[in-house]
Design an enzyme around this catalytic site. Structure first.
Site, PDB file in Angstrom:
ATOM      1  N   ASP A   8      49.647  54.991  11.046  1.00 15.84           N
ATOM      2  CA  ASP A   8      49.966  53.853  10.173  1.00 15.84           C
ATOM      3  C   ASP A   8      50.452  54.411   8.848  1.00 15.84           C
ATOM      4  OD1 ASP A   8      50.201  51.260   9.206  1.00 15.84           O
ATOM      5  OD2 ASP A   8      48.071  51.015   8.792  1.00 15.84           O
ATOM      6  N   TYR A  40      54.560  50.661   3.845  1.00 11.69           N
ATOM      7  CA  TYR A  40      55.713  50.540   4.731  1.00 11.69           C
ATOM      8  C   TYR A  40      56.364  49.168   4.623  1.00 11.69           C
ATOM      9  CZ  TYR A  40      55.119  54.868   7.481  1.00 11.69           C
ATOM     10  OH  TYR A  40      55.071  56.175   7.919  1.00 11.69           O
ATOM     11  N   GLY A  41      55.589  48.183   4.202  1.00 13.24           N
ATOM     12  CA  GLY A  41      56.089  46.817   4.168  1.00 13.24           C
ATOM     13  C   GLY A  41      57.263  46.594   3.236  1.00 13.24           C
ATOM     14  N   CYS A  72      50.643  49.644  12.908  1.00  7.20           N
ATOM     15  CA  CYS A  72      51.370  49.106  11.759  1.00  7.20           C
ATOM     16  C   CYS A  72      52.236  47.950  12.237  1.00  7.20           C
ATOM     17  CB  CYS A  72      52.236  50.193  11.134  1.00  7.20           C
ATOM     18  SG  CYS A  72      53.283  49.618   9.777  1.00  7.20           S
ATOM     19  N   THR A  74      54.485  46.296  10.572  1.00  8.06           N
ATOM     20  CA  THR A  74      55.858  46.433  10.107  1.00  8.06           C
ATOM     21  C   THR A  74      56.659  47.348  11.030  1.00  8.06           C
ATOM     22  OG1 THR A  74      55.202  46.057   7.809  1.00  8.06           O
ATOM     23  CG2 THR A  74      57.304  47.154   8.181  1.00  8.06           C
ATOM     24  N   CYS A 182      48.297  42.461   8.808  1.00 17.90           N
ATOM     25  CA  CYS A 182      48.494  43.845   8.400  1.00 17.90           C
ATOM     26  C   CYS A 182      47.180  44.567   8.633  1.00 17.90           C
ATOM     27  CB  CYS A 182      48.902  43.932   6.930  1.00 17.90           C
ATOM     28  SG  CYS A 182      48.971  45.630   6.283  1.00 17.90           S
ATOM     29  N   THR A 183      47.237  45.787   9.133  1.00 16.79           N
ATOM     30  CA  THR A 183      45.999  46.493   9.460  1.00 16.79           C
ATOM     31  C   THR A 183      45.185  46.879   8.225  1.00 16.79           C
ATOM     32  OG1 THR A 183      47.285  48.548   9.626  1.00 16.79           O
ATOM     33  CG2 THR A 183      46.801  47.367  11.672  1.00 16.79           C
TER      34      THR A 183
END
Length: 255
Positions: A8, A40-41, A72, A74, A182-183
């Protein structure tokens, strides 16, 4: 020995690792957090593909990989096709917000989906929304500020409380349940609950991902025997975060 590689953008995928170890306790895991490039978003498609390809290339070359678990939302939404094609010799399991699960259990009710901006705008969640929108009152809400607070361990700060209060205040009176898209978000369930002002049911896709990985390995006859002791090798693109990952997973396991 073959290893399951869970990766992630940072700490968030630890929530998936927790569920995996519940259902597959005898496996050997590598957990890789890319904290140096979080979140990452907010990355572009090309940036995501480059980062995720580098991770898969690294472990394909260094380890005997049983499967990759993309922890993840995203990444799963944005670069799944290209990534799995580039590394087609490996099995992949991805993650997406548990919207179908929430709708199945709450038909006709008010469901709030919290996710990063990229996941909210991504094709996978949009497709799932179109599929399910007539079965419940679904609101998709981007919450880009949560990940940086989790990654900086600032979730107890007043600034984070103020952020959640402002973000969630319009939904306090009529939300029946919340999908954590989202994790990273399960780490702050208590803070989200406090901002909403009452107890609500949370839906976390880590549970379904763990079940999918278990089913995959069972179908392949690849589940480790009970006499093999499971382990986790924590790795991070920011070496200062490795020890913290293990500590956070221990804390989260008690939530």
């Amino acid at each position: 020995m073959e290893k399951i590689v869970v990766f992630d953008s940072g700490f968030g995928g630890l929530t998936v690792l927790k569920e995996l170890r519940k259902v597959l306790p005898n496996e050997q895991y590598i957990y890789y957090g890319d904290s140096a490039h979080a979140p990452y978003g907010e990355k572009t498609h090309d940036e995501l593909l480059e980062l995720d390809s580098a991770i898969c290339r690294k472990f394909s070359g260094e380890e005997d990989v049983k499967c990759f678990v993309i922890a993840c939302n995203t990444t799963t939404s944005e670069v799944w096709d290209e990534l799995t094609e580039r590394f087609s010799e490996h099995d992949f399991v991805g993650i997406e917000p548990a919207l179908r699960w929430a709708v199945n259990e709450n038909p006709g009710k008010n469901i709030l989906v919290l996710a990063t901006t990229a996941t909210i705008n991504g094709k996978r969640l949009k497709s799932r929304y179109e599929e399910l929108k007539d079965r419940a009152n679904i609101t998709l809400l981007a919450a880009p500020g949560i990940v940086p607070f989790v990654e900086s361990c600032g979730t107890k700060d007043q600034e984070f409380k103020d952020y959640l209060d402002e973000l969630l205040s319009p939904y306090r009176s009529d939300v029946d349940c919340i999908v954590l898209g989202c994790t990273h978000f399960p780490f702050v369930k208590n803070e989200i609950r406090e901002a909403i002002g009452r107890d609500v049911r949370f839906y976390d896709a880590a549970v379904t991902v763990a079940a999918e990985v278990k089913a995959l390995l069972e179908d392949k006859g690849a589940v480790n025997a009970d006499d093999i002791k499971g382990s986790v090798d924590y790795q991070n693109s920011d070496p200062t975060k490795v020890e913290l990952e293990a500590q956070l997973l221990n804390i989260y396991s008690q939530i």
